[in-house]
Motif scaffolding. Structure first.
Motif, PDB file in Angstrom:
ATOM      1  N   LEU A 178      44.920  41.392  47.086  1.00 32.35           N
ATOM      2  CA  LEU A 178      44.963  43.393  47.039  1.00 32.35           C
ATOM      3  C   LEU A 178      45.565  44.036  47.470  1.00 32.35           C
ATOM      4  N   ASN A 179      46.634  44.681  47.650  1.00 31.64           N
ATOM      5  CA  ASN A 179      47.720  45.093  48.703  1.00 31.64           C
ATOM      6  C   ASN A 179      46.755  47.438  48.518  1.00 31.64           C
ATOM      7  N   PHE A 180      45.896  47.512  49.075  1.00 30.24           N
ATOM      8  CA  PHE A 180      45.603  48.591  48.759  1.00 30.24           C
ATOM      9  C   PHE A 180      45.845  49.916  49.155  1.00 30.24           C
ATOM     10  N   ALA A 181      47.461  49.533  49.366  1.00 31.63           N
ATOM     11  CA  ALA A 181      48.373  51.235  50.054  1.00 31.63           C
ATOM     12  C   ALA A 181      49.497  51.221  49.056  1.00 31.63           C
ATOM     13  N   CYS A 182      48.180  52.024  47.918  1.00 30.94           N
ATOM     14  CA  CYS A 182      48.730  53.015  46.761  1.00 30.94           C
ATOM     15  C   CYS A 182      47.595  54.304  46.418  1.00 30.94           C
ATOM     16  N   PRO A 183      48.065  55.039  45.657  1.00 31.60           N
ATOM     17  CA  PRO A 183      47.467  56.568  45.399  1.00 31.60           C
ATOM     18  C   PRO A 183      46.325  55.914  44.346  1.00 31.60           C
ATOM     19  N   ARG A 184      44.851  57.491  45.153  1.00 26.73           N
ATOM     20  CA  ARG A 184      43.933  56.692  45.115  1.00 26.73           C
ATOM     21  C   ARG A 184      43.482  56.021  43.844  1.00 26.73           C
ATOM     22  N   ALA A 185      44.235  56.855  42.012  1.00 23.20           N
ATOM     23  CA  ALA A 185      44.091  57.361  41.262  1.00 23.20           C
ATOM     24  C   ALA A 185      44.201  55.513  40.632  1.00 23.20           C
ATOM     25  N   ILE A 186      45.345  55.247  41.686  1.00 15.75           N
ATOM     26  CA  ILE A 186      45.934  54.399  41.193  1.00 15.75           C
ATOM     27  C   ILE A 186      44.814  52.668  41.312  1.00 15.75           C
ATOM     28  N   LEU A 187      44.520  52.783  42.650  1.00 17.41           N
ATOM     29  CA  LEU A 187      43.622  52.167  42.940  1.00 17.41           C
ATOM     30  C   LEU A 187      42.538  51.838  41.894  1.00 17.41           C
ATOM     31  N   THR A 188      41.668  53.202  41.956  1.00 20.72           N
ATOM     32  CA  THR A 188      40.623  53.114  40.812  1.00 20.72           C
ATOM     33  C   THR A 188      40.983  52.416  39.344  1.00 20.72           C
ATOM     34  N   GLU A 189      41.725  52.925  38.899  1.00 17.49           N
ATOM     35  CA  GLU A 189      42.504  51.718  37.616  1.00 17.49           C
ATOM     36  C   GLU A 189      41.909  50.847  37.428  1.00 17.49           C
ATOM     37  N   ALA A 190      42.704  49.825  38.463  1.00 17.92           N
ATOM     38  CA  ALA A 190      43.125  49.316  39.535  1.00 17.92           C
ATOM     39  C   ALA A 190      41.723  48.621  39.273  1.00 17.92           C
ATOM     40  N   LEU A 191      40.757  49.037  40.203  1.00 15.78           N
ATOM     41  CA  LEU A 191      39.478  48.124  40.075  1.00 15.78           C
ATOM     42  C   LEU A 191      38.768  47.869  38.769  1.00 15.78           C
ATOM     43  N   ASP A 192      38.841  49.478  37.986  1.00  9.32           N
ATOM     44  CA  ASP A 192      37.870  49.825  37.234  1.00  9.32           C
ATOM     45  C   ASP A 192      38.716  47.877  36.005  1.00  9.32           C
ATOM     46  N   ARG A 193      40.103  47.654  35.896  1.00  7.41           N
ATOM     47  CA  ARG A 193      40.107  46.935  35.326  1.00  7.41           C
ATOM     48  C   ARG A 193      40.295  45.443  36.076  1.00  7.41           C
ATOM     49  N   LEU A 194      39.422  44.739  36.917  1.00  9.67           N
ATOM     50  CA  LEU A 194      38.832  43.719  37.590  1.00  9.67           C
ATOM     51  C   LEU A 194      38.029  44.149  36.928  1.00  9.67           C
ATOM     52  N   LYS A 195      37.096  45.110  37.538  1.00 11.94           N
ATOM     53  CA  LYS A 195      35.617  44.921  37.471  1.00 11.94           C
ATOM     54  C   LYS A 195      35.517  44.538  35.574  1.00 11.94           C
ATOM     55  N   HIS A 196      36.502  44.996  34.597  1.00 13.75           N
ATOM     56  CA  HIS A 196      36.276  44.780  32.766  1.00 13.75           C
ATOM     57  C   HIS A 196      36.431  43.253  32.663  1.00 13.75           C
ATOM     58  N   ALA A 197      37.495  42.669  33.319  1.00 16.16           N
ATOM     59  CA  ALA A 197      37.869  41.622  33.056  1.00 16.16           C
ATOM     60  C   ALA A 197      36.688  40.826  33.362  1.00 16.16           C
ATOM     61  N   VAL A 198      36.113  40.760  34.718  1.00 14.98           N
ATOM     62  CA  VAL A 198      34.972  39.999  35.512  1.00 14.98           C
ATOM     63  C   VAL A 198      33.919  39.936  34.491  1.00 14.98           C
ATOM     64  N   THR A 199      33.240  40.876  34.073  1.00 17.44           N
ATOM     65  CA  THR A 199      32.692  41.531  32.760  1.00 17.44           C
ATOM     66  C   THR A 199      32.418  40.605  32.152  1.00 17.44           C
ATOM     67  N   THR A 200      33.804  40.809  31.860  1.00 19.51           N
ATOM     68  CA  THR A 200      34.173  40.038  30.135  1.00 19.51           C
ATOM     69  C   THR A 200      34.084  38.736  30.240  1.00 19.51           C
ATOM     70  N   LEU A 201      34.827  37.651  30.998  1.00 18.02           N
ATOM     71  CA  LEU A 201      34.314  36.798  31.416  1.00 18.02           C
ATOM     72  C   LEU A 201      33.615  36.061  31.305  1.00 18.02           C
ATOM     73  N   ALA A 202      32.708  37.010  32.205  1.00 16.55           N
ATOM     74  CA  ALA A 202      31.088  36.625  32.497  1.00 16.55           C
ATOM     75  C   ALA A 202      30.310  36.535  30.717  1.00 16.55           C
ATOM     76  N   ASP A 203      31.091  37.176  30.266  1.00 18.47           N
ATOM     77  CA  ASP A 203      30.142  37.604  29.168  1.00 18.47           C
ATOM     78  C   ASP A 203      30.210  36.831  28.039  1.00 18.47           C
ATOM     79  N   SER A 204      31.660  35.621  28.740  1.00 17.31           N
ATOM     80  CA  SER A 204      31.746  35.109  26.673  1.00 17.31           C
ATOM     81  C   SER A 204      31.417  34.083  27.094  1.00 17.31           C
ATOM     82  N   PRO A 205      31.031  33.331  25.836  1.00 17.94           N
ATOM     83  CA  PRO A 205      30.473  31.854  25.440  1.00 17.94           C
ATOM     84  C   PRO A 205      31.309  30.751  26.904  1.00 17.94           C
TER      85      PRO A 205
END
Ligand SMILES: Cc1ncc(COP(=O)(O)O)c(C=O)c1O
Length: 384
Positions: A357-384
């Motif tokens: 992951l390249n984190f050389a970007c404005p912080r607002a973009i970075l935090t949005e991207a991290l939220d998306r990663l978390k959401h994806a992984v959490t959804t995967l963990a919750d799926s049967p």
């Protein structure tokens, strides 16, 4: 002086290699190693002035640029470089290829440590050399060279070692002793050491960068060092880089290998490089602060908030090397892209199951991207 790294610059319609593939989508692009910040103002001003001149004939290196590079090496590393040692290049990937061709015969071996920036793996093969990869070893949550394995796997056909310091993708800034051990193996086996130090001005942990060639005279005599202002000042598309080769014989062979194939540097590349190195140290220091802040956010978020992902500290570069093997997916890159974040797949670096992951970007973009990663992984963990 304050600098703005927070403003978002829309790059989707600028023929950017990193962003154009996501034109018309909402995907956040973090796969390629360029930054989403505007280049420093003195660089932009130098380019405006050069464009205003209006004539773009073949260029030669400005004398002042050579002088500035020499000064930089003296001040930062107490390394006394002579003007004749510098070989200007339009990029460092061509230099990796030229090194493989210059210092090894067909069928000889080129050695490198994995995971590694993909051209280290392709340059030897495209140059008709055999590739020998030595996995880095993980020790106290940091990667390091496996010196014993290097020693035991080197063969009588091993001719060149391609070294990456700081290391893309694992973010290590190697210490003097680690480098010395590897360099001494190269001496013992009469190998040329090609040390790619393109990330040397992006040290985040405050420690020193040690150019391999400064370890000793004996090591300098077999080392070719590769550097560029491109990563640090966000001008990689302007194609200006250089090698420092002290040994005249190695320099001659290197120059011969690139002759007629590798073009010279263009006028805009030289103008930008000069302004970057001469006038942009305050900008660089502010950039390091900003990147360090981003790195801390990524490090904490990945390790504390996203189950089944982990990463080591990033001592240098703006790249986070994330262990996604815990997800049990055959292609985590595709999984994250479908979730709206484009990362670089570890398989290209010789490590399946990882993403960069390249984190050389404005912080607002970075935090949005991290939220998306978390959401994806959490959804995967919750799926049967
Ligand atoms: C270690 C390393 N070497 C070389 C390059 C690319 O160099 P260039 O664009 O000058 O060919 C990169 C780009 O990410 C890199 O990380």
């Amino acid at each position: 002086m304050s600098f703005d790294f927070d403003s978002v610059v829309d790059r989707r319609d600028t023929d950017s290699l990193k962003w154009s593939r996501y034109r018309g989508t909402d995907v956040i692009s973090m796969w390629l190693a360029d930054m989403d910040f505007r280049a420093p103002e003195p660089v932009l001003e130098a380019l405006r002035r050069r464009v205003e001149h209006g004539v773009f004939g073949y260029a030669r290196p400005p004398e002042e640029l050579t002088h500035v590079v020499i000064e930089r090496m003296t001040q930062k590393y107490q390394w006394r470089v002579k003007p004749s040692w510098i070989v200007w290049l339009p990029g460092l990937v061509p230099a990796l290829h030229a090194a493989c061709r210059a210092f090894a015969e067909d069928g000889d071996e080129v050695v490198t440590f994995t995971p590694i920036y993909p051209p280290f793996l392709s340059a030897p093969l495209l140059s008709r050399k055999r590739l020998r990869t030595i996995p880095l070893r993980r020790q106290q949550n940091l990667y390091t060279f496996d010196a014993e394995r290097l020693e035991s796997e080197i063969s009588s056909r091993s001719r060149v070692l391609l070294l990456c310091n700081p290391h893309n993708p694992v973010g290590r800034r190697y210490e003097r002793d680690e480098l010395r051990r590897v360099a001494e193996t190269c001496i013992a086996h009469d190998m040329v050491l090609c040390s790619d130090e393109i990330h040397c001005d992006l040290i985040l942990d405050g420690g020193p960068h040690v150019p391999t060639a400064t370890l000793s005279e004996e090591i300098a005599a077999r080392t070719i060092t590769l550097m560029a202002p491109s990563k640090t000042f966000n001008i990689p598309g302007l194609n200006c880089a250089f090698a420092i080769i002290q040994n005249e014989g190695l320099r001659r062979r290197f120059k011969r290998a690139r002759e007629g194939i590798v073009p010279g540097v263009n006028a805009l590349g030289f103008a930008a490089a000069l302004a970057a190195y001469r006038d942009c140290e305050p900008w660089r220091l502010a950039l390091i602060e900003y990147l360090r802040g981003n790195k801390d956010i990524v490090y904490r978020f990945i390790n504390e908030q996203v189950p089944r992902l982990s990463m080591d500290d990033v001592q240098a570069t703006y790249l986070a090397w994330i262990d996604a093997t815990g997800l049990g997916l055959s292609n985590p890159r595709e999984f994250f892209e479908a979730a709206g974040v484009s990362l670089c797949g570890g398989a290209h670096f010789g490590a399946e199951g990882y993403v960069r992951l390249n984190f050389a970007c404005p912080r607002a973009i970075l935090t949005e991207a991290l939220d998306r990663l978390k959401h994806a992984v959490t959804t995967l963990a919750d799926s049967p």
